[in-house]
Design a protein around this motif. Structure first.
Motif, PDB file in Angstrom:
ATOM      1  N   ARG A 168      22.225  28.872  17.386  1.00  0.00           N
ATOM      2  CA  ARG A 168      21.628  29.130  18.700  1.00  0.00           C
ATOM      3  C   ARG A 168      20.861  30.452  18.710  1.00  0.00           C
ATOM      4  N   GLN A 169      21.431  31.472  18.073  1.00  0.00           N
ATOM      5  CA  GLN A 169      20.764  32.771  18.096  1.00  0.00           C
ATOM      6  C   GLN A 169      19.388  32.701  17.448  1.00  0.00           C
ATOM      7  N   VAL A 170      19.306  32.038  16.304  1.00  0.00           N
ATOM      8  CA  VAL A 170      18.018  31.906  15.625  1.00  0.00           C
ATOM      9  C   VAL A 170      17.040  31.124  16.494  1.00  0.00           C
ATOM     10  N   LEU A 171      17.498  30.023  17.053  1.00  0.00           N
ATOM     11  CA  LEU A 171      16.618  29.196  17.881  1.00  0.00           C
ATOM     12  C   LEU A 171      16.167  29.939  19.137  1.00  0.00           C
ATOM     13  N   LEU A 172      17.078  30.609  19.789  1.00  0.00           N
ATOM     14  CA  LEU A 172      16.723  31.315  21.029  1.00  0.00           C
ATOM     15  C   LEU A 172      15.732  32.443  20.757  1.00  0.00           C
ATOM     16  N   GLU A 173      15.916  33.139  19.638  1.00  0.00           N
ATOM     17  CA  GLU A 173      14.971  34.203  19.283  1.00  0.00           C
ATOM     18  C   GLU A 173      13.585  33.624  19.017  1.00  0.00           C
ATOM     19  N   ARG A 174      13.509  32.538  18.275  1.00  0.00           N
ATOM     20  CA  ARG A 174      12.214  31.924  17.965  1.00  0.00           C
ATOM     21  C   ARG A 174      11.571  31.330  19.230  1.00  0.00           C
ATOM     22  N   LEU A 175      12.366  30.658  20.042  1.00  0.00           N
ATOM     23  CA  LEU A 175      11.845  30.066  21.273  1.00  0.00           C
ATOM     24  C   LEU A 175      11.308  31.142  22.207  1.00  0.00           C
ATOM     25  N   THR A 176      12.026  32.247  22.292  1.00  0.00           N
ATOM     26  CA  THR A 176      11.586  33.342  23.168  1.00  0.00           C
ATOM     27  C   THR A 176      10.270  33.922  22.675  1.00  0.00           C
ATOM     28  N   ARG A 177      10.154  34.135  21.351  1.00  0.00           N
ATOM     29  CA  ARG A 177       8.897  34.647  20.789  1.00  0.00           C
ATOM     30  C   ARG A 177       7.757  33.675  21.043  1.00  0.00           C
ATOM     31  N   ALA A 178       8.052  32.385  21.040  1.00  0.00           N
ATOM     32  CA  ALA A 178       7.017  31.371  21.254  1.00  0.00           C
ATOM     33  C   ALA A 178       6.757  31.101  22.733  1.00  0.00           C
ATOM     34  N   CYS A 179       7.435  31.846  23.607  1.00  0.00           N
ATOM     35  CA  CYS A 179       7.259  31.704  25.066  1.00  0.00           C
ATOM     36  C   CYS A 179       7.599  30.292  25.550  1.00  0.00           C
ATOM     37  N   ILE A 180       8.684  29.759  25.019  1.00  0.00           N
ATOM     38  CA  ILE A 180       9.172  28.443  25.423  1.00  0.00           C
ATOM     39  C   ILE A 180      10.465  28.638  26.201  1.00  0.00           C
ATOM     40  N   PRO A 181      10.571  28.117  27.420  1.00  0.00           N
ATOM     41  CA  PRO A 181      11.792  28.289  28.215  1.00  0.00           C
ATOM     42  C   PRO A 181      13.014  27.769  27.466  1.00  0.00           C
ATOM     43  N   CYS A 182      14.099  28.563  27.494  1.00  0.00           N
ATOM     44  CA  CYS A 182      15.290  28.192  26.750  1.00  0.00           C
ATOM     45  C   CYS A 182      16.489  28.965  27.281  1.00  0.00           C
ATOM     46  N   GLY A 183      17.675  28.521  26.903  1.00  0.00           N
ATOM     47  CA  GLY A 183      18.879  29.233  27.301  1.00  0.00           C
ATOM     48  C   GLY A 183      20.105  28.558  26.732  1.00  0.00           C
ATOM     49  N   GLU A 184      21.195  29.315  26.613  1.00  0.00           N
ATOM     50  CA  GLU A 184      22.456  28.737  26.184  1.00  0.00           C
ATOM     51  C   GLU A 184      23.068  27.923  27.318  1.00  0.00           C
ATOM     52  N   VAL A 185      23.880  26.955  26.958  1.00  0.00           N
ATOM     53  CA  VAL A 185      24.661  26.209  27.947  1.00  0.00           C
ATOM     54  C   VAL A 185      25.996  26.925  28.096  1.00  0.00           C
ATOM     55  N   ALA A 186      26.208  27.511  29.275  1.00  0.00           N
ATOM     56  CA  ALA A 186      27.401  28.320  29.498  1.00  0.00           C
ATOM     57  C   ALA A 186      28.480  27.518  30.216  1.00  0.00           C
ATOM     58  N   GLY A 187      29.721  27.891  29.992  1.00  0.00           N
ATOM     59  CA  GLY A 187      30.805  27.378  30.814  1.00  0.00           C
ATOM     60  C   GLY A 187      30.712  27.992  32.202  1.00  0.00           C
ATOM     61  N   LEU A 188      31.361  27.379  33.184  1.00  0.00           N
ATOM     62  CA  LEU A 188      31.269  27.873  34.556  1.00  0.00           C
ATOM     63  C   LEU A 188      31.832  29.278  34.678  1.00  0.00           C
ATOM     64  N   HIS A 189      33.001  29.517  34.121  1.00  0.00           N
ATOM     65  CA  HIS A 189      33.582  30.864  34.180  1.00  0.00           C
ATOM     66  C   HIS A 189      32.696  31.862  33.449  1.00  0.00           C
ATOM     67  N   GLU A 190      32.148  31.433  32.318  1.00  0.00           N
ATOM     68  CA  GLU A 190      31.250  32.297  31.552  1.00  0.00           C
ATOM     69  C   GLU A 190      30.021  32.674  32.365  1.00  0.00           C
ATOM     70  N   ALA A 191      29.455  31.712  33.105  1.00  0.00           N
ATOM     71  CA  ALA A 191      28.277  31.990  33.926  1.00  0.00           C
ATOM     72  C   ALA A 191      28.601  32.951  35.067  1.00  0.00           C
ATOM     73  N   LEU A 192      29.747  32.744  35.709  1.00  0.00           N
ATOM     74  CA  LEU A 192      30.121  33.578  36.851  1.00  0.00           C
ATOM     75  C   LEU A 192      30.437  35.008  36.442  1.00  0.00           C
ATOM     76  N   THR A 193      30.922  35.197  35.215  1.00  0.00           N
ATOM     77  CA  THR A 193      31.292  36.528  34.743  1.00  0.00           C
ATOM     78  C   THR A 193      30.227  37.125  33.825  1.00  0.00           C
ATOM     79  N   SER A 194      29.060  36.509  33.780  1.00  0.00           N
ATOM     80  CA  SER A 194      28.004  36.982  32.884  1.00  0.00           C
ATOM     81  C   SER A 194      27.367  38.267  33.394  1.00  0.00           C
ATOM     82  N   THR A 195      26.732  38.965  32.472  1.00  0.00           N
ATOM     83  CA  THR A 195      25.971  40.166  32.856  1.00  0.00           C
ATOM     84  C   THR A 195      24.872  39.809  33.840  1.00  0.00           C
ATOM     85  N   ARG A 196      24.273  38.645  33.668  1.00  0.00           N
ATOM     86  CA  ARG A 196      23.200  38.192  34.552  1.00  0.00           C
ATOM     87  C   ARG A 196      23.697  38.092  36.002  1.00  0.00           C
TER      88      ARG A 196
END
Length: 402
Positions: free
Chosen positions: A305-333
């Motif tokens: 995922r890290q490799v893909l997300l880095e490449r997708l971000t450089r290519a300006c393609i929308p992307c993101g990890e699939v988070a668990g609900l608790h993970e999303a609620l407690t995320s830095t975001r």
């Protein structure tokens, strides 16, 4: 805080929330988030049904109840008693908005129907929420989110073609009906400023459930049959959905042909998938998805995922990890956005409350008060709004009215 409250858009509006469970309380909470004073009427012993649903918070609250009742006061009234009905009518006369979702005809039996209340309050805005069209043949049918997800065709949209009908993870019909109802109330309040007239707003869960079908619904009408189900893929865009990387799922949303070319060349290093005539345009990719999808899945599965997300971000393609609900609620975001807050609780010590999603002039609207304990505002509200004495309140409590 007082200056902030007085500056909120609905700071001068009072809402009497006679509803329970989800759609009505959600509507009232939206109005409360925007600054309205919301008085939630509940049975003295049972309270709202949702006080007994889900994870317990203290003696009278649950996560379910708390999710739809921030920024409200709780007033206990037994509406099966004549005195309780009279107090509710008096509270309605002191309110700008009344929200109710009694069974069909229930409000009228209690003397709390629109026509009964507007006699002494012509500019009242009254919102009735029911399961089905109140003027149709199914007016008396009770409305439940799960039932209407099935009847409105929503279950037929979810999952993949080889799965049975599947409901949404949350009560989507109730939530959308609550939001649509709040929009209607806001429109009626705006109109009242110009005309001085009230309105009777009638909302039905089935109506709102059918609206959620949106582009799927129109496609079904055009084709004369149900659209195919694609699970986490998109019916009209390719590639667009959830994909399994070497170490877990991620979302990739390739929205146009330029992005597709960058995706193939820079992310998965397969320029041949750009040059193939079967995949040059989005229409051709969706027509040949059964051929293209396995190729993409194979390439994505080779990389982390890290490799893909880095490449997708450089290519300006929308992307993101699939988070668990608790993970999303407690995320830095979520923390940076201030979306989860903590309120003090007299029994639990503290409790999590989701913050309103609105920002006005750069500031997120506040959680002015935590979801209320059962009846916590009864004495104060009835004393301040109706002038009831301590002796009268004590007698009403002894009689089981409050």
């Amino acid at each position: 805080m007082s200056n902030l409250i007085s500056s909120l858009p609905l700071a001068s509006v009072r809402v009497l929330d006679l509803s329970r469970v989800l759609a009505g309380p959600w509507c009232a909470m939206v109005l409360g988030d925007l600054g309205a004073e919301v008085i939630k009427v509940e049975h003295p012993k049972r309270g709202d049904d949702t006080r007994d649903w889900g994870a317990r918070v203290g003696a009278t609250e649950t996560a379910y109840f708390n999710s739809v009742n921030r920024n409200k006061r709780s007033v206990c009234l037994d509406l099966q008693t004549a005195e309780g009905q009279q107090i509710a009518r008096e509270l309605a006369q002191q309110s700008d908005v009344v929200i109710q979702n009694f069974k069909f005809g229930g409000a009228e039996k209690l003397g709390l129907g629109y026509d009964q209340l507007k006699e002494a309050h012509e500019d009242l805005i009254y919102c009735s929420i029911s399961g089905y069209d109140r003027r149709g043949s199914e007016a008396a049918r009770p409305g439940y989110d799960l039932v209407i997800q099935g009847e409105a065709g929503l279950m037929a949209l979810n999952g993949t073609a080889d799965q049975p009908p599947l409901k949404f993870g949350v009560a989507a019909v109730d939530l959308f009906t609550g939001m649509y109802s709040a929009q209607a109330v806001l429109a009626a309040l705006f109109e009242r400023q110009k005309t001085g007239n009230g309105r009777h707003i009638e909302m039905a869960l089935f109506d709102c459930g059918l609206m959620i079908t949106s582009y799927y619904g129109l496609e079904a009408l055009i084709k004369g049959e149900d659209p195919l189900r694609y699970g986490n893929a998109h019916p009209s865009i390719m590639p667009y959905g959830v994909f399994d990387a070497e170490d877990g799922p991620l979302v990739i949303a390739v929205g146009n042909n330029r992005q597709y070319e960058r995706f193939c060349r820079e992310v998965i290093e397969r320029p041949d998938l750009v040059e193939d005539d079967r995949f040059r345009t989005n229409l051709s990719r969706t027509a040949n998805r059964e051929v293209l999808a396995p190729e993409l899945e194979r390439e994505i599965g080779k990389r982390t995922r890290q490799v893909l997300l880095e490449r997708l971000t450089r290519a300006c393609i929308p992307c993101g990890e699939v988070a668990g609900l608790h993970e999303a609620l407690t995320s830095t975001r979520a923390a940076e956005a201030g979306l989860v807050t903590t309120c003090t609780h007299p029994e639990a010590g503290s409790t999590h409350v989701l913050a309103p999603p609105y920002r006005f002039d750069g500031a997120r609207l506040p959680v002015r008060s935590a979801p209320p304990q059962l009846g916590e505002g009864t004495n104060e509200v009835l004393r301040s709004l109706l002038g009831l004495s301590e002796q009268r309140l004590s007698q009403l409590k002894a009689d089981g009215v409050v």
